[in-house]
Write a protein that holds these residues in place. Structure first.
Motif, PDB file in Angstrom:
ATOM      1  N   GLN A 206       0.829  -1.202   0.000  1.00  0.00           N
ATOM      2  CA  GLN A 206       0.000   0.000   0.000  1.00  0.00           C
ATOM      3  C   GLN A 206       0.864   1.253   0.000  1.00  0.00           C
ATOM      4  O   GLN A 206       0.583   2.206  -0.750  1.00  0.00           O
ATOM      5  N   GLU A 207       1.909   1.261   0.813  1.00  0.00           N
ATOM      6  CA  GLU A 207       2.809   2.419   0.854  1.00  0.00           C
ATOM      7  C   GLU A 207       3.522   2.605  -0.482  1.00  0.00           C
ATOM      8  O   GLU A 207       3.691   3.736  -0.962  1.00  0.00           O
ATOM      9  N   PHE A 208       3.927   1.505  -1.089  1.00  0.00           N
ATOM     10  CA  PHE A 208       4.596   1.564  -2.390  1.00  0.00           C
ATOM     11  C   PHE A 208       3.658   2.169  -3.438  1.00  0.00           C
ATOM     12  O   PHE A 208       4.059   3.040  -4.228  1.00  0.00           O
ATOM     13  N   ALA A 209       2.408   1.719  -3.438  1.00  0.00           N
ATOM     14  CA  ALA A 209       1.434   2.223  -4.411  1.00  0.00           C
ATOM     15  C   ALA A 209       1.157   3.709  -4.201  1.00  0.00           C
ATOM     16  O   ALA A 209       1.102   4.485  -5.170  1.00  0.00           O
ATOM     17  N   LYS A 210       0.993   4.127  -2.956  1.00  0.00           N
ATOM     18  CA  LYS A 210       0.718   5.541  -2.667  1.00  0.00           C
ATOM     19  C   LYS A 210       1.877   6.426  -3.120  1.00  0.00           C
ATOM     20  O   LYS A 210       1.659   7.515  -3.681  1.00  0.00           O
ATOM     21  N   LYS A 211       3.095   5.955  -2.895  1.00  0.00           N
ATOM     22  CA  LYS A 211       4.261   6.748  -3.274  1.00  0.00           C
ATOM     23  C   LYS A 211       4.362   6.874  -4.790  1.00  0.00           C
ATOM     24  O   LYS A 211       4.655   7.952  -5.324  1.00  0.00           O
ATOM     25  N   ARG A 212       4.131   5.768  -5.507  1.00  0.00           N
ATOM     26  CA  ARG A 212       4.187   5.802  -6.969  1.00  0.00           C
ATOM     27  C   ARG A 212       3.047   6.622  -7.569  1.00  0.00           C
ATOM     28  O   ARG A 212       3.214   7.289  -8.590  1.00  0.00           O
ATOM     29  N   ASN A 213       1.900   6.588  -6.926  1.00  0.00           N
ATOM     30  CA  ASN A 213       0.734   7.285  -7.454  1.00  0.00           C
ATOM     31  C   ASN A 213       0.860   8.796  -7.393  1.00  0.00           C
ATOM     32  O   ASN A 213       0.123   9.525  -8.075  1.00  0.00           O
ATOM     33  N   GLU A 214       1.778   9.289  -6.564  1.00  0.00           N
ATOM     34  CA  GLU A 214       1.981  10.728  -6.455  1.00  0.00           C
ATOM     35  C   GLU A 214       2.433  11.339  -7.775  1.00  0.00           C
ATOM     36  O   GLU A 214       2.172  12.523  -8.051  1.00  0.00           O
ATOM     37  N   THR A 215       3.131  10.547  -8.590  1.00  0.00           N
ATOM     38  CA  THR A 215       3.670  11.052  -9.852  1.00  0.00           C
ATOM     39  C   THR A 215       2.988  10.436 -11.080  1.00  0.00           C
ATOM     40  O   THR A 215       3.454  10.625 -12.199  1.00  0.00           O
ATOM     41  N   GLN A 221      -2.737   4.870 -12.189  1.00  0.00           N
ATOM     42  CA  GLN A 221      -2.339   4.699 -10.795  1.00  0.00           C
ATOM     43  C   GLN A 221      -2.463   3.248 -10.359  1.00  0.00           C
ATOM     44  O   GLN A 221      -3.306   2.494 -10.856  1.00  0.00           O
ATOM     45  N   LEU A 222      -1.609   2.874  -9.414  1.00  0.00           N
ATOM     46  CA  LEU A 222      -1.628   1.517  -8.873  1.00  0.00           C
ATOM     47  C   LEU A 222      -2.761   1.383  -7.859  1.00  0.00           C
ATOM     48  O   LEU A 222      -3.068   2.330  -7.123  1.00  0.00           O
ATOM     49  N   PRO A 223      -3.392   0.214  -7.782  1.00  0.00           N
ATOM     50  CA  PRO A 223      -4.476   0.019  -6.803  1.00  0.00           C
ATOM     51  C   PRO A 223      -3.928  -0.063  -5.378  1.00  0.00           C
ATOM     52  O   PRO A 223      -2.791  -0.503  -5.164  1.00  0.00           O
ATOM     53  N   ILE A 224      -4.734   0.361  -4.431  1.00  0.00           N
ATOM     54  CA  ILE A 224      -4.391   0.221  -3.017  1.00  0.00           C
ATOM     55  C   ILE A 224      -4.948  -1.124  -2.564  1.00  0.00           C
ATOM     56  O   ILE A 224      -6.145  -1.253  -2.291  1.00  0.00           O
ATOM     57  N   VAL A 225      -4.098  -2.122  -2.504  1.00  0.00           N
ATOM     58  CA  VAL A 225      -4.553  -3.498  -2.262  1.00  0.00           C
ATOM     59  C   VAL A 225      -4.903  -3.714  -0.789  1.00  0.00           C
ATOM     60  O   VAL A 225      -4.335  -3.083   0.096  1.00  0.00           O
ATOM     61  N   ARG A 226      -5.841  -4.639  -0.569  1.00  0.00           N
ATOM     62  CA  ARG A 226      -6.255  -4.985   0.799  1.00  0.00           C
ATOM     63  C   ARG A 226      -6.269  -6.491   1.048  1.00  0.00           C
ATOM     64  O   ARG A 226      -6.138  -6.921   2.190  1.00  0.00           O
ATOM     65  N   HIS A 227      -6.438  -7.277   0.012  1.00  0.00           N
ATOM     66  CA  HIS A 227      -6.544  -8.724   0.187  1.00  0.00           C
ATOM     67  C   HIS A 227      -5.483  -9.490  -0.600  1.00  0.00           C
ATOM     68  O   HIS A 227      -5.499 -10.719  -0.629  1.00  0.00           O
TER      69      HIS A 227
END
Length: 259
Positions: A206-215, A221-227
């Motif tokens: 999730q942290e990786f996706a949030k960081k990449r999604n900033e740019t 954008q990458l999905p914020i995975v939960r499962h």
């Protein structure tokens, strides 16, 4: 789509009645260890027979040798559906399309260490495929595991170092071997996540996706995975873009396992 359950309902019902009887804890432990020992011993025996077949390679066509090793492996893999559905009496419910006897690139989420047993259970429901023709991509260290690792090695599994620079040539060689020598139909199976699911790894994804999604623009954008975890796509892309493998494959199977 369809919903399917296993074909051993009556046997499981009878076993369930027995299991709900007051069984001493020590007896359950003994039975569980006995099942484990039988599975491991059977794995060693099957891998020895595969070794004998491999020694006969100078006298057998490569396709015949691989086919014999996979048929031997199938007899061992079939123990896992029995243990899951009959001995452990775990209910299994299927949602989705009817499985066909096709050569396919098969992907699945990676939930637990024992996902190989779930893969075997799924393969038993594919016509003409069976567990023995499930060709998995596995961590290199697993090939030294008695039973599981040895059987997969002789059956033609690909063991990876998890280093793209070192694994790329091995993947390309495996594609050539499968397209030329592997009996059809077969499943080439991989876990795109590359590792087992844990709460810690999910938070890291999730942290990786949030960081990449900033740019990234919104549509990329990458999905914020939960499962599940974010996939590592290089291996999948290597297989999906290879013209030889695309010509040998009939379908792409995408499974999601919930435990």
């Amino acid at each position: 789509s369809c919903i399917r359950t296993d074909n051993s309902k009556e046997l499981r019902t009878s076993l369930s009645a027995i299991q709900h009887m007051e069984t001493p804890r020590w007896l359950r432990i003994v039975c569980n260890w006995a099942v484990l020992i039988v599975v491991m011993f059977a794995g060693v025996v099957i891998s020895f027979l595969q070794f004998v077949v491999t020694l006969c390679s100078p006298f057998l066509p490569k396709k015949t040798r691989i086919g014999l090793c996979q048929e031997l492996a199938n007899t061992w893999w079939l123990l896992f559906p029995f243990v899951i559905q009959v001995y452990a009496n775990i209910p299994v419910v299927w949602y989705g399309d009817q499985l066909k006897g096709e050569c396919s690139l098969t992907i699945c989420n990676h939930r637990t260490t024992l996902d190989f047993s779930i893969a075997a259970l799924i393969a038993t429901h594919a016509e003409s495929v069976g567990c023995g023709r499930l060709v998995p991509l596995m961590k290199r260290v697993l090939r030294f595991v008695p039973g599981l690792g040895w059987i997969c090695y002789f059956s033609g599994a690909l063991f990876l170092r998890r280093n793209w620079q070192k694994d790329r040539a091995a993947l390309q060689a495996k594609v050539e071997e499968m397209a030329t020598y592997y009996p059809r139909p077969f499943w080439l199976a991989l876990y795109p996540e590359g590792t087992r699911f844990t709460e810690k790894k999910m938070l890291e994804a999730q942290e990786f996706a949030k960081k990449r999604n900033e740019t990234r623009p919104k549509d990329k954008q990458l999905p914020i995975v939960r499962h599940c975890l974010l996939p590592r796509p290089k291996g999948f892309i290597c297989f999906a873009q290879d013209k030889r493998l695309r010509g040998a494959m009939d379908a792409l199977n995408d499974f999601t396992v919930g435990v």
